[in-house]
Design a protein around this motif. Structure first.
Motif, PDB file in Angstrom:
ATOM      1  N   GLY A   5     -61.096  53.831 -65.216  1.00 55.65           N
ATOM      2  CA  GLY A   5     -61.983  52.772 -65.663  1.00 55.65           C
ATOM      3  C   GLY A   5     -62.749  53.175 -66.902  1.00 55.65           C
ATOM      4  O   GLY A   5     -62.444  54.190 -67.540  1.00 55.65           O
ATOM      5  N   LEU A   6     -63.750  52.355 -67.215  1.00 54.89           N
ATOM      6  CA  LEU A   6     -64.610  52.597 -68.372  1.00 54.89           C
ATOM      7  C   LEU A   6     -65.954  53.122 -67.877  1.00 54.89           C
ATOM      8  O   LEU A   6     -66.567  52.529 -66.976  1.00 54.89           O
ATOM      9  CB  LEU A   6     -64.814  51.298 -69.140  1.00 54.89           C
ATOM     10  N   VAL A   7     -66.399  54.226 -68.454  1.00 52.82           N
ATOM     11  CA  VAL A   7     -67.653  54.837 -68.046  1.00 52.82           C
ATOM     12  C   VAL A   7     -68.350  55.393 -69.276  1.00 52.82           C
ATOM     13  O   VAL A   7     -67.683  55.758 -70.252  1.00 52.82           O
ATOM     14  CB  VAL A   7     -67.386  55.937 -66.987  1.00 52.82           C
ATOM     15  N   GLN A   8     -69.664  55.446 -69.231  1.00 49.49           N
ATOM     16  CA  GLN A   8     -70.422  56.033 -70.333  1.00 49.49           C
ATOM     17  C   GLN A   8     -70.384  57.551 -70.252  1.00 49.49           C
ATOM     18  O   GLN A   8     -70.198  58.130 -69.168  1.00 49.49           O
ATOM     19  CB  GLN A   8     -71.863  55.552 -70.290  1.00 49.49           C
ATOM     20  N   ALA A   9     -70.558  58.180 -71.385  1.00 47.45           N
ATOM     21  CA  ALA A   9     -70.626  59.639 -71.428  1.00 47.45           C
ATOM     22  C   ALA A   9     -71.697  60.129 -70.469  1.00 47.45           C
ATOM     23  O   ALA A   9     -72.787  59.550 -70.383  1.00 47.45           O
ATOM     24  CB  ALA A   9     -70.913  60.115 -72.844  1.00 47.45           C
ATOM     25  N   GLY A  10     -71.353  61.191 -69.737  1.00 44.04           N
ATOM     26  CA  GLY A  10     -72.243  61.721 -68.725  1.00 44.04           C
ATOM     27  C   GLY A  10     -72.012  61.151 -67.342  1.00 44.04           C
ATOM     28  O   GLY A  10     -72.565  61.660 -66.362  1.00 44.04           O
ATOM     29  N   GLY A  11     -71.224  60.109 -67.266  1.00 42.27           N
ATOM     30  CA  GLY A  11     -70.943  59.467 -65.987  1.00 42.27           C
ATOM     31  C   GLY A  11     -69.847  60.167 -65.203  1.00 42.27           C
ATOM     32  O   GLY A  11     -69.355  61.229 -65.594  1.00 42.27           O
ATOM     33  N   SER A  12     -69.482  59.531 -64.089  1.00 39.83           N
ATOM     34  CA  SER A  12     -68.502  60.119 -63.175  1.00 39.83           C
ATOM     35  C   SER A  12     -67.459  59.093 -62.770  1.00 39.83           C
ATOM     36  O   SER A  12     -67.729  57.881 -62.749  1.00 39.83           O
ATOM     37  CB  SER A  12     -69.198  60.650 -61.908  1.00 39.83           C
TER      38      SER A  12
END
Length: 118
Positions: free
Chosen positions: A10-17
């Protein structure tokens, strides 16, 4: 022959999991090793992490300390927990199976897209 299906991208922001799953069917229990690889357009598929039937684990240096590979034999599934994601982790992630420890990986699934935005 083992068949593999990846999911969880999926799509996630930097720092995410994100947690990826690799569901296996066919001759799963006897599969000596399962590996997660990733590929970006124009580049070769690269190793991310592997886990053997005995539980021996290896990681690429670029993901060590951030990613964790694990397996649930009862569910015939291998997971890749990805934390502290970086934009450079963006790729299509594939899982593959090796017929012997140290052997080449194959029986690739269709892949799952991981996109990390900055």
């Amino acid at each position: 022959q083992v068949q593999l299906v990846e999911s969880g991208g999926g799509l996630v922001q930097a720092g995410g999991s994100l947690r990826l799953s690799c569901a296996a069917s066919g001759s799963t229990i006897s599969t000596p090793a399962i590996g997660w690889y990733r590929q970006v357009p124009g580049k070769q598929r690269e190793l991310v992490a592997t886990i053997t039937r005995a539980g021996t684990i290896t990681y690429a240096s670029s993901v060590k300390g951030r990613f964790t590979i694990s397996r649930d034999n009862a569910k015939n599934t291998v997971y890749l927990q990805m934390n502290s994601l970086k934009p450079e982790d963006t790729a299509v992630y594939y899982c593959g199976a090796a017929s012997w420890v140290g052997g080449p990986f194959g029986s690739w699934g269709q892949g799952t897209q991981v996109t990390v935005s900055s």
